[in-house]
Design a protein around this motif. Structure first.
Motif, PDB file in Angstrom:
ATOM      1  N   VAL A 117      50.112  26.835  37.413  1.00 27.52           N
ATOM      2  CA  VAL A 117      49.290  27.560  38.380  1.00 27.52           C
ATOM      3  C   VAL A 117      48.757  28.855  37.775  1.00 27.52           C
ATOM      4  CG1 VAL A 117      51.256  28.794  39.421  1.00 27.52           C
ATOM      5  CG2 VAL A 117      49.171  28.430  40.759  1.00 27.52           C
ATOM      6  N   PHE A 118      49.562  29.521  36.947  1.00 25.41           N
ATOM      7  CA  PHE A 118      49.079  30.757  36.330  1.00 25.41           C
ATOM      8  C   PHE A 118      48.050  30.452  35.247  1.00 25.41           C
ATOM      9  CE2 PHE A 118      49.016  34.693  33.971  1.00 25.41           C
ATOM     10  CZ  PHE A 118      49.161  35.643  34.970  1.00 25.41           C
ATOM     11  N   HIS A 126      38.514  31.000  37.564  1.00 30.51           N
ATOM     12  CA  HIS A 126      39.243  31.811  38.543  1.00 30.51           C
ATOM     13  C   HIS A 126      39.258  33.301  38.173  1.00 30.51           C
ATOM     14  CE1 HIS A 126      40.521  27.871  39.834  1.00 30.51           C
ATOM     15  NE2 HIS A 126      41.141  28.383  40.865  1.00 30.51           N
ATOM     16  N   ARG A 127      38.287  33.744  37.413  1.00 26.59           N
ATOM     17  CA  ARG A 127      38.272  35.141  36.973  1.00 26.59           C
ATOM     18  C   ARG A 127      38.268  36.150  38.114  1.00 26.59           C
ATOM     19  NH1 ARG A 127      34.320  35.221  31.601  1.00 26.59           N
ATOM     20  NH2 ARG A 127      35.899  34.421  30.142  1.00 26.59           N
ATOM     21  N   ALA A 132      41.413  40.300  40.874  1.00 30.99           N
ATOM     22  CA  ALA A 132      41.964  40.854  42.109  1.00 30.99           C
ATOM     23  C   ALA A 132      43.481  40.976  42.032  1.00 30.99           C
ATOM     24  CB  ALA A 132      41.567  39.979  43.298  1.00 30.99           C
ATOM     25  N   LEU A 133      44.158  39.944  41.523  1.00 36.46           N
ATOM     26  CA  LEU A 133      45.611  40.012  41.408  1.00 36.46           C
ATOM     27  C   LEU A 133      46.024  41.108  40.448  1.00 36.46           C
ATOM     28  CD1 LEU A 133      48.437  38.992  42.027  1.00 36.46           C
ATOM     29  CD2 LEU A 133      48.145  37.280  40.217  1.00 36.46           C
TER      30      LEU A 133
END
Length: 208
Positions: A117-118, A126-127, A132-133
């Motif tokens: 998932v990471f 998913h940039r 954001a994370l």
């Protein structure tokens, strides 16, 4: 310098101790360095209308830190001029304060094998989510030393929940007290969030 959009302002403000709770000093304008190392906010007193500025800069580990506050400006243009020297491109990042622990980069695997998932999060598609994370991680007051390594593993969802919790507290004017790294929270309500006010967040017309 460039103007700051509302969504970017909201993320940067999460790094303040009171998050979006500016109290009686409403944010009315915001600008940032072109190299993303500096961020400036113009505030206006609700009671007296006085204008002030707040300067935030990235530390060596990319965490935001407040480097200056000044008040008493007669206009947005004057406040903008006061911010300019602090928001020039190419200035070095701020040193860590005494006793601060260097914040490990979230996407530096350092020879570790990330979870599936990471790995997806770190991909090109998913940039925005990865950015954001990372901002939420950098906004955390004192994450424990295992935060990054846990986030890379199957504990990703637990760490994601912690980051979302901090964001929720900061957005709703709650300040987390973190004298030591903990997983529980001790909070106290602060003044309400007002967001960028009627002064907008674009560059003053006279400064174009």
């Amino acid at each position: 310098m460039r103007k700051v959009l509302q969504w970017e302002f909201d993320f940067c403000a999460l790094s303040l101790p009171r998050g979006h709770g500016f109290g009686e000093q409403t944010p009315v304008a915001a600008w940032a360095c072109d190299d993303a190392r500096g961020f400036g906010i113009v505030t206006q007193g609700v009671a007296d209308g006085r204008l002030g500025i707040m300067v935030m800069r990235r530390r060596l580990d990319s965490v935001w830190t407040v480097t200056g506050r000044t008040s008493g400006f007669p206009s947005i243009e004057a406040a903008f001029e006061a911010l300019e020297p602090h928001l020039k491109e190419g200035q070095p990042p701020e040193p860590l304060p005494p006793g601060a622990v260097f914040r490990a980069p979230l996407f530096d695997f350092a020879g570790r094998e990330p979870s599936d998932v990471f790995r997806v999060l770190a991909g090109v598609t998913h940039r925005p989510a990865a950015w954001a994370l990372n901002q939420l991680y950098l906004a955390m007051p004192k994450p424990d030393r295992n935060w990054v390594s846990d986030c890379l593993t199957t504990n990703f969802h637990t760490r994601l929940w912690e980051a979302q919790l901090v964001a929720s507290f900061r957005e709703t004017r709650l300040a987390r007290r973190a004298a030591v790294p903990v997983t529980g929270f001790s909070d106290r309500e602060q003044f309400g969030r007002r967001g960028l006010g009627r002064g907008g967040h674009g560059k003053p017309a006279s400064a174009v």
